[in-house]
Scaffold this motif. Structure first.
Motif, PDB file in Angstrom:
ATOM      1  N   ASN A   5      23.628 -15.320  25.765  1.00  0.00           N
ATOM      2  CA  ASN A   5      24.223 -14.991  24.477  1.00  0.00           C
ATOM      3  C   ASN A   5      23.189 -15.078  23.352  1.00  0.00           C
ATOM      4  O   ASN A   5      23.094 -14.175  22.504  1.00  0.00           O
ATOM      5  N   GLU A   6      22.405 -16.152  23.348  1.00  0.00           N
ATOM      6  CA  GLU A   6      21.397 -16.314  22.296  1.00  0.00           C
ATOM      7  C   GLU A   6      20.280 -15.282  22.430  1.00  0.00           C
ATOM      8  O   GLU A   6      19.692 -14.868  21.425  1.00  0.00           O
ATOM      9  N   ALA A   7      20.003 -14.843  23.651  1.00  0.00           N
ATOM     10  CA  ALA A   7      19.015 -13.765  23.834  1.00  0.00           C
ATOM     11  C   ALA A   7      19.537 -12.477  23.207  1.00  0.00           C
ATOM     12  O   ALA A   7      18.799 -11.774  22.516  1.00  0.00           O
TER      13      ALA A   7
ATOM     14  N   ALA B 164      16.622 -14.899  35.542  1.00  0.00           N
ATOM     15  CA  ALA B 164      16.159 -13.580  35.987  1.00  0.00           C
ATOM     16  C   ALA B 164      16.766 -12.471  35.128  1.00  0.00           C
ATOM     17  O   ALA B 164      16.080 -11.499  34.776  1.00  0.00           O
ATOM     18  N   MET B 165      18.037 -12.607  34.770  1.00  0.00           N
ATOM     19  CA  MET B 165      18.693 -11.586  33.947  1.00  0.00           C
ATOM     20  C   MET B 165      18.087 -11.525  32.550  1.00  0.00           C
ATOM     21  O   MET B 165      17.818 -10.436  32.032  1.00  0.00           O
ATOM     22  N   VAL B 166      17.883 -12.693  31.934  1.00  0.00           N
ATOM     23  CA  VAL B 166      17.259 -12.709  30.601  1.00  0.00           C
ATOM     24  C   VAL B 166      15.890 -12.042  30.665  1.00  0.00           C
ATOM     25  O   VAL B 166      15.547 -11.211  29.824  1.00  0.00           O
ATOM     26  N   ARG B 167      15.107 -12.391  31.674  1.00  0.00           N
ATOM     27  CA  ARG B 167      13.760 -11.823  31.790  1.00  0.00           C
ATOM     28  C   ARG B 167      13.810 -10.319  32.047  1.00  0.00           C
ATOM     29  O   ARG B 167      12.944  -9.574  31.588  1.00  0.00           O
TER      30      ARG B 167
ATOM     31  N   ASP C  41      19.162 -12.495  19.658  1.00  0.00           N
ATOM     32  CA  ASP C  41      17.741 -12.620  19.318  1.00  0.00           C
ATOM     33  C   ASP C  41      17.464 -13.909  18.544  1.00  0.00           C
ATOM     34  O   ASP C  41      16.709 -13.930  17.583  1.00  0.00           O
ATOM     35  N   SER C  42      18.080 -15.002  19.010  1.00  0.00           N
ATOM     36  CA  SER C  42      17.928 -16.304  18.359  1.00  0.00           C
ATOM     37  C   SER C  42      16.681 -17.058  18.792  1.00  0.00           C
ATOM     38  O   SER C  42      16.357 -18.089  18.215  1.00  0.00           O
ATOM     39  N   TYR C  43      16.028 -16.600  19.842  1.00  0.00           N
ATOM     40  CA  TYR C  43      14.831 -17.299  20.300  1.00  0.00           C
ATOM     41  C   TYR C  43      13.842 -16.321  20.914  1.00  0.00           C
ATOM     42  O   TYR C  43      14.208 -15.231  21.341  1.00  0.00           O
ATOM     43  N   ASP C  44      12.581 -16.725  20.906  1.00  0.00           N
ATOM     44  CA  ASP C  44      11.532 -15.992  21.599  1.00  0.00           C
ATOM     45  C   ASP C  44      11.161 -16.703  22.894  1.00  0.00           C
ATOM     46  O   ASP C  44      10.758 -16.084  23.864  1.00  0.00           O
TER      47      ASP C  44
END
Length: 126
Positions: free
Chosen positions: A34-36, A58-61, A39-42
């Protein structure tokens, strides 16, 4: 979230009621994704050895290749090879880092009243 469960001790042959952790990995995975999207974090630091988080990392990446996921292991434990296989990097928390983050022996509230007292077993080494 914790739920009660029966636990058997093979050493003393007794059954007791303990607590089993549930849903934490799901909540971490949902929050990380959710935070990805927001765009709440790098870079995210995941302090866990739970291989159930592998699909979420793996999904976030995959969806956000510019985001970095670093897995962090606690003292006296190694890293999960499953998590390392999908993460960008790894870190380790040292015993001294934990000792440096301890609250004082007595914590006071804004009015000067004792709000909490550190248990003796949590005292740092002399």
């Amino acid at each position: 979230m914790y739920r009660p469960c029966r636990q058997y001790c093979s050493h003393c042959k007794q059954t007791t009621i303990g607590h089993e952790e549930k849903e934490t990995d799901v909540n971490i995975a949902l929050c990380m994704l959710n935070e990805a999207y927001k765009d709440s974090y790098d870079r995210a630091y995941v302090v866990s050895r739970d291989s159930d988080l592998k699909p979420a990392i793996a999904m976030v990446r995959s969806v956000f290749p510019h985001k970095e996921i670093v897995v962090v292991a606690p003292p006296h434990f190694g890293h999960s090879t499953d998590l390392l296989s999908v993460a960008n990097g790894k870190r380790k928390i040292s015993k001294s880092q934990i000792e440096q983050c301890l609250f004082p022996e007595i914590v006071l509230d804004p009015g000067g009243n004792v709000a909490a007292v550190r248990p003796p077993e949590y005292q740092p080494p002399a």
